[in-house]
Design an enzyme around this catalytic site. Structure first.
Site, PDB file in Angstrom:
ATOM      1  N   ARG A  22      -0.380   4.416  -0.651  1.00  0.00           N
ATOM      2  CA  ARG A  22      -1.214   5.507  -0.101  1.00  0.00           C
ATOM      3  C   ARG A  22      -1.381   6.712  -1.007  1.00  0.00           C
ATOM      4  O   ARG A  22      -2.251   7.540  -0.742  1.00  0.00           O
ATOM      5  CB  ARG A  22      -0.681   5.986   1.261  1.00  0.00           C
ATOM      6  CG  ARG A  22      -0.495   4.886   2.299  1.00  0.00           C
ATOM      7  CD  ARG A  22      -1.784   4.150   2.591  1.00  0.00           C
ATOM      8  NE  ARG A  22      -1.677   3.256   3.743  1.00  0.00           N
ATOM      9  CZ  ARG A  22      -2.489   2.236   3.957  1.00  0.00           C
ATOM     10  NH1 ARG A  22      -3.447   1.949   3.093  1.00  0.00           N
ATOM     11  NH2 ARG A  22      -2.347   1.475   5.021  1.00  0.00           N
ATOM     12  N   ASP A  25       2.440  -6.856   2.700  1.00  0.00           N
ATOM     13  CA  ASP A  25       1.251  -6.061   3.043  1.00  0.00           C
ATOM     14  C   ASP A  25       1.671  -4.769   3.752  1.00  0.00           C
ATOM     15  O   ASP A  25       1.031  -4.332   4.717  1.00  0.00           O
ATOM     16  CB  ASP A  25       0.273  -6.878   3.899  1.00  0.00           C
ATOM     17  CG  ASP A  25      -1.111  -6.230   3.996  1.00  0.00           C
ATOM     18  OD1 ASP A  25      -1.350  -5.209   3.322  1.00  0.00           O
ATOM     19  OD2 ASP A  25      -1.946  -6.747   4.754  1.00  0.00           O
ATOM     20  N   ASN A  46      -6.463   0.588  -2.968  1.00  0.00           N
ATOM     21  CA  ASN A  46      -7.279   1.380  -2.031  1.00  0.00           C
ATOM     22  C   ASN A  46      -6.692   2.779  -1.832  1.00  0.00           C
ATOM     23  O   ASN A  46      -6.319   3.178  -0.735  1.00  0.00           O
ATOM     24  CB  ASN A  46      -7.490   0.648  -0.699  1.00  0.00           C
ATOM     25  CG  ASN A  46      -6.200   0.213  -0.041  1.00  0.00           C
ATOM     26  OD1 ASN A  46      -5.138   0.204  -0.662  1.00  0.00           O
ATOM     27  ND2 ASN A  46      -6.267  -0.133   1.226  1.00  0.00           N
ATOM     28  N   HIS A  77       0.638   3.941   8.351  1.00  0.00           N
ATOM     29  CA  HIS A  77      -0.325   4.899   8.906  1.00  0.00           C
ATOM     30  C   HIS A  77       0.446   5.900   9.746  1.00  0.00           C
ATOM     31  O   HIS A  77       1.606   5.665  10.093  1.00  0.00           O
ATOM     32  CB  HIS A  77      -1.371   4.186   9.772  1.00  0.00           C
ATOM     33  CG  HIS A  77      -2.265   3.254   9.015  1.00  0.00           C
ATOM     34  ND1 HIS A  77      -3.223   3.700   8.130  1.00  0.00           N
ATOM     35  CD2 HIS A  77      -2.331   1.900   8.988  1.00  0.00           C
ATOM     36  CE1 HIS A  77      -3.851   2.656   7.605  1.00  0.00           C
ATOM     37  NE2 HIS A  77      -3.327   1.546   8.102  1.00  0.00           N
ATOM     38  N   HIS A 107       0.859  -1.190   0.000  1.00  0.00           N
ATOM     39  CA  HIS A 107       0.000   0.000   0.000  1.00  0.00           C
ATOM     40  C   HIS A 107       0.894   1.239   0.000  1.00  0.00           C
ATOM     41  O   HIS A 107       1.640   1.464   0.951  1.00  0.00           O
ATOM     42  CB  HIS A 107      -0.905   0.001   1.234  1.00  0.00           C
ATOM     43  CG  HIS A 107      -1.813  -1.197   1.290  1.00  0.00           C
ATOM     44  ND1 HIS A 107      -3.026  -1.238   0.638  1.00  0.00           N
ATOM     45  CD2 HIS A 107      -1.667  -2.413   1.879  1.00  0.00           C
ATOM     46  CE1 HIS A 107      -3.598  -2.424   0.838  1.00  0.00           C
ATOM     47  NE2 HIS A 107      -2.791  -3.157   1.587  1.00  0.00           N
ATOM     48  N   HIS A 150      -2.552 -12.620   2.017  1.00  0.00           N
ATOM     49  CA  HIS A 150      -2.296 -12.753   3.457  1.00  0.00           C
ATOM     50  C   HIS A 150      -3.099 -13.838   4.180  1.00  0.00           C
ATOM     51  O   HIS A 150      -3.915 -13.552   5.063  1.00  0.00           O
ATOM     52  CB  HIS A 150      -2.486 -11.411   4.178  1.00  0.00           C
ATOM     53  CG  HIS A 150      -3.658 -10.564   3.725  1.00  0.00           C
ATOM     54  ND1 HIS A 150      -4.948 -11.038   3.677  1.00  0.00           N
ATOM     55  CD2 HIS A 150      -3.714  -9.278   3.316  1.00  0.00           C
ATOM     56  CE1 HIS A 150      -5.751 -10.066   3.257  1.00  0.00           C
ATOM     57  NE2 HIS A 150      -5.018  -8.996   3.034  1.00  0.00           N
TER      58      HIS A 150
HETATM   59 ZN    ZN Z   1      -5.744  -7.078   2.591  1.00  0.00          ZN
END
Ligand code: ZN
EC number: 3.5.2.3
Length: 424
Positions: free
Chosen positions: A62, A303, A92, A307, A60, A230
């Site tokens: 971001r 993964d 995402n 944050h 990710h 995952h």
């Molecule tokens: Zn996931």
């Protein structure tokens, strides 16, 4: 400009480390074990390990939309520091790569600021809402590496089935974060023993495993290539194992934290231990190890999910799920499982470089003549304590603070260009 890497240890066919050299011309490996050219940039490997750059199919970044957590620049700097040369970015973001327009925007951001190769996913549904299906053929044509709604599970079986049918026609992989929303129960960690001790709501294992069981049957019916994100529970392992035995085209990944940690390790209501799926029970962890070793699970993916400190400050309830992963993955796995004799070095490199590239038909993850010079040099003897303040990622959210590990990347190269070099 020619580059020449001298004095590195490379694993041979017999899994022995042999001292060798690598010659690189225009980003490609042209010779292994050759003499030093007259004119070349010389890189001294100092007798360290040379491995194919790691390939992470689940990350990710971001950006766009959540640049306060990470940007493509900081995320890929972190990847490079961790020895990753190709990473697949989950959808995402804001906007979601659910249209040609949005995917092209993301591709242009990658072009501008990525330090390693970033291959974006296209989403399975518009805005990852689970409702309207995306145009997979158009997303493939715009460079989607595969299709996923990671971050959330696809709730409707018909949506998943129809997208699998379309993906099968395109010979593309459908990649699934498996989570049945009706079984989350507002949980923030595994529904087991530790969540009760801490008084926190739990996510039962079936939340993941029932959707995997559904999806492998859908993949069979659709003739699709299906990859499970995952995997965290023993029941999920069994579903994947049974599916493989039945000839269904399923592959699976496991994250370093699920191999290294279990629910009882969680010291307190600390959101740096909150990720989705959560840390499961000891027998789940054991089954993940067995599944890697017997080939039920094909590869390791981090993964990586940064944050902010503020978001992770105040306990598990209310904090977002996820931990960072790039910069600690190899040293932790090497130290805990290779140095201890549980795994061979070759197995670890296979799971981090070779297999993930194979699953997605990527021409990376190998050190051979003709291949892209995507390489990492690792000092297997260098020992260091993990300190999040030294991370290249913006994220500080890791449960591994203070852990000591060996096996740190000292130089990472993508197509012959040095993208990370240890400060001397
Ligand atoms: Zn996931």
């Amino acid at each position: 400009m020619k580059k020449y890497i001298k004095n590195v240890q490379l694993l041979n066919e017999q899994s022995e480390l042999v001292n060798t050299t690598v010659t690189i011309v225009e980003g490609r490996i042209t010779e292994i074990g050759g003499e030093q050219p007259n004119v070349a940039e010389i890189i001294d490997g100092n007798g360290n390990l040379l491995a194919p750059g790691f390939v992470d199919v689940h990350v990710h970044l971001r950006e766009p939309g959540f640049e306060h957590k990470e940007t493509i620049a900081t995320g890929t700097a972190s990847a490079a520091k961790g020895g990753f040369t190709t990473i697949c970015a989950m959808p995402n973001t804001k906007p979601v790569p659910d249209s040609v327009e949005n995917l092209e925007l993301i591709n242009s951001l990658i072009e501008q600021s990525a330090k390693v190769r970033v291959l974006p996913y296209g989403s399975l549904t518009v805005a990852q809402s689970g409702d309207e299906r995306t145009d997979l053929a158009a997303l493939k044509a715009s460079g989607a590496v595969a299709f996923s709604d990671d971050g959330v599970g696809v709730q409707l079986a018909s949506t998943m089935y129809e997208q699998m049918q379309d993906a099968a026609k395109l010979d593309m992989v459908v990649v699934a974060h498996c989570e049945d929303n009706s079984l989350i129960y507002d949980g923030v960690m595994h529904e087991g023993k530790r969540n009760k001790e801490l008084g926190l709501p739990g996510i039962p294992s079936i939340c993941e495993s029932v959707q995997i069981a559904r999806d492998v049957l859908l993949a069979e019916a659709a003739g699709a290539r299906y990859h499970v994100c995952h995997v965290s529970t023993k029941e999920s392992v069994r579903a994947v194992r049974d599916a493989k035995a039945a000839g269904i085209r399923v592959t699976a990944e496991v994250c370093p934290h699920h191999l290294l940690l279990e629910e009882m390790d969680i010291p307190s209501d600390d959101a740096n231990w909150k990720m989705n799926p959560p840390l499961r029970a000891a027998d789940d962890k054991d089954s993940l190890h067995a599944a890697l070793l017997d080939g039920t699970i094909d590869c390791i993916a981090t993964d990586h999910a940064p944050h902010t400190v503020e978001e992770k400050c105040c306990g598990m309830v209310g904090a977002p799920f996820g931990i960072v992963g790039f910069e600690t993955a190899f040293p932790l796995l090497y130290t805990r499982f290779v140095e201890t004799g549980k795994w061979t070095l070759k197995q670890l490199i296979d799971w981090m470089s070779v297999k993930p590239a194979q699953i997605f038909d990527l021409p990376y993850g190998t050190v051979e003549v003709g291949a892209a010079a995507d390489l990492v040099i690792i000092d297997l003897n260098k020992e260091q304590t993990i300190n999040p303040d030294e991370f290249a990622t913006k994220g500080r959210n890791t449960p591994f603070t203070g852990w000591s590990a060996k096996g740190w990347p000292v130089l990472t190269m993508v197509e012959g260009n040095i993208v990370y070099e240890e400060a001397k």
